[in-house]
Design an enzyme around this catalytic site. Structure first.
Site, PDB file in Angstrom:
ATOM      1  N   ASP A   9       7.878  -5.096  -4.086  1.00 10.44           N
ATOM      2  CA  ASP A   9       8.360  -4.119  -3.103  1.00 10.44           C
ATOM      3  C   ASP A   9       7.579  -4.376  -1.804  1.00 10.44           C
ATOM      4  OD1 ASP A   9       9.317  -1.633  -1.952  1.00 10.44           O
ATOM      5  OD2 ASP A   9       7.358  -0.777  -2.457  1.00 10.44           O
ATOM      6  N   ASP A  11       7.326  -1.748   1.336  1.00  9.60           N
ATOM      7  CA  ASP A  11       6.656  -0.582   1.930  1.00  9.60           C
ATOM      8  C   ASP A  11       5.764   0.130   0.930  1.00  9.60           C
ATOM      9  OD1 ASP A  11       7.791  -0.771   4.552  1.00  9.60           O
ATOM     10  OD2 ASP A  11       9.698  -0.170   3.666  1.00  9.60           O
TER      11      ASP A  11
HETATM   12  C1  XBP Z   1      10.939   2.113   1.607  1.00  7.91           C
HETATM   13  C2  XBP Z   1      11.906   2.846   2.411  1.00  7.91           C
HETATM   14  C3  XBP Z   1      12.335   2.322   3.718  1.00  7.91           C
HETATM   15  C4  XBP Z   1      11.433   2.446   4.906  1.00  7.91           C
HETATM   16  C5  XBP Z   1      12.206   2.285   6.177  1.00  7.91           C
HETATM   17  O1  XBP Z   1      11.206   2.293   0.212  1.00  7.91           O
HETATM   18  O2  XBP Z   1      12.426   3.844   1.980  1.00  7.91           O
HETATM   19  O3  XBP Z   1      13.469   3.069   4.029  1.00  7.91           O
HETATM   20  O4  XBP Z   1      10.807   3.713   4.889  1.00  7.91           O
HETATM   21  O5  XBP Z   1      12.927   1.130   6.280  1.00  7.91           O
HETATM   22  P1  XBP Z   1      10.725   1.191  -0.853  1.00  7.91           P
HETATM   23  P2  XBP Z   1      14.357   1.126   7.040  1.00  7.91           P
HETATM   24  O6  XBP Z   1       9.287   0.879  -0.553  1.00  7.91           O
HETATM   25  O7  XBP Z   1      10.869   1.902  -2.173  1.00  7.91           O
HETATM   26  O8  XBP Z   1      11.636  -0.002  -0.745  1.00  7.91           O
HETATM   27  O9  XBP Z   1      14.252   2.098   8.173  1.00  7.91           O
HETATM   28  O10 XBP Z   1      14.537  -0.289   7.508  1.00  7.91           O
HETATM   29  O11 XBP Z   1      15.403   1.533   6.050  1.00  7.91           O
HETATM   30 MG    MG Z   2       7.544   1.230  -1.682  1.00 10.22          MG
END
Ligand code: XBP
Ligand code: MG
Length: 254
Positions: A9, A11
């Site tokens: 993953d 973020d």
């Molecule tokens: C991460 C997210 C993303 C970011 C924003 O979830 O939810 O939406 O916050 O990115 P995970 P975008 O780590 O579970 O993948 O604005 O490009 O959508």
């Molecule tokens: Mg995440």
């Protein structure tokens, strides 16, 4: 089954990027003359909705009686947010979490493939990999599954299934790395053994029963001289996540 790939993953797992996403959203609200500023507590709740566009739509639909006209401008606002995020990351605002670069290096030396499975938009992935692992880092990854490449975002398993299909590997030959309960549910939905390292915005999810079924829940992946803190599952009494450790932990659940 031999370990063949690691699927990360982005973020919260590779880096504490959610603070940068929050800043980017707030900067765009200010640039567009919109009244909102998302604070940490509100953003933690909003993160239950995966995906920036979906998060904006949810917020506009549920706050201050809705926001007339804004539902039609989500794509525009989100594009501006993506550009702002890339600028922040390129300016050096993101760092990899402990052990990420070390484990990726070890995996590549061992002949394993690396992949990404994330909800965030592809330009965000490219910006982060380039800023933290160097120009051309995107090429270190056999598959990058991101954003709108699948219709249903996490906690749906679609992005992990997409990555497994592209790798042409069974789930049992891979380990997923996640930081959130949405991410764990998505990875489990695709049948993947999953290691969880809770992040700034998901640490509150580390309660009894949280991250149930994870291969291991650890504070981070650990570095020489800076061991991880064991939270649950495999890895008790050890200090770093290595390929050997992952293979050993997987044998125990096989
Ligand atoms: C991460 C997210 C993303 C970011 C924003 O979830 O939810 O939406 O916050 O990115 P995970 P975008 O780590 O579970 O993948 O604005 O490009 O959508
Ligand atoms: Mg995440």
């Amino acid at each position: 089954m031999a370990l063949a790939a690691l699927i990360f993953d982005i973020d919260g797992t590779l880096s504490e990027t959610e603070e940068l996403h929050r800043r980017a959203f707030n900067d765009v609200f200010a640039d567009f003359g919109l009244p909102w500023r998302w604070d940490v507590d509100l953003y933690r709740d909003l993160l239950d909705v995966a995906g920036g566009k979906e998060r904006l739509a949810h917020f506009f639909a549920t706050h201050e009686g809705g926001a007339p006209g804004l539902a039609d401008r989500i794509a525009e606002l989100h594009a501006a947010k993506t550009a702002r995020y890339a600028t922040l990351v390129a300016g050096g605002a993101a760092r990899l979490r402990p052990g990420i670069a070390r484990l990726m290096r070890q995996a590549r030396h061992a002949g394993l493939r690396l992949a990404i499975a994330t909800t965030t938009s592809l330009p965000n992935v490219e910006a982060l990999l380039c800023a933290t692992l160097g120009p051309g880092a995107v090429d270190l990854f056999a598959v990058i599954g991101a954003g709108d490449m699948v219709a249903a975002k996490k906690p749906a398993p679609d992005i992990y299934r997409y990555v497994l299909d592209a790798l042409a590997l069974p789930a049992g030959a891979c380990v997923a790395f996640e930081d959130s309960s949405n991410g764990l549910v998505a990875a489990h939905g695709a049948g993947l053994p999953t290691l969880v390292t809770p992040s700034l915005y998901t640490a509150h999810q580390t309660g009894a029963g949280a991250f149930d079924g994870a291969l291991a829940t650890l504070s981070d992946l650990g570095e020489p001289g800076a061991p991880y803190r064991h939270i649950a599952g495999a890895g008790h009494g050890e200090d770093m996540v290595t390929i050997e450790a992952l293979e050993r932990w997987l044998r125990r659940i096989a």
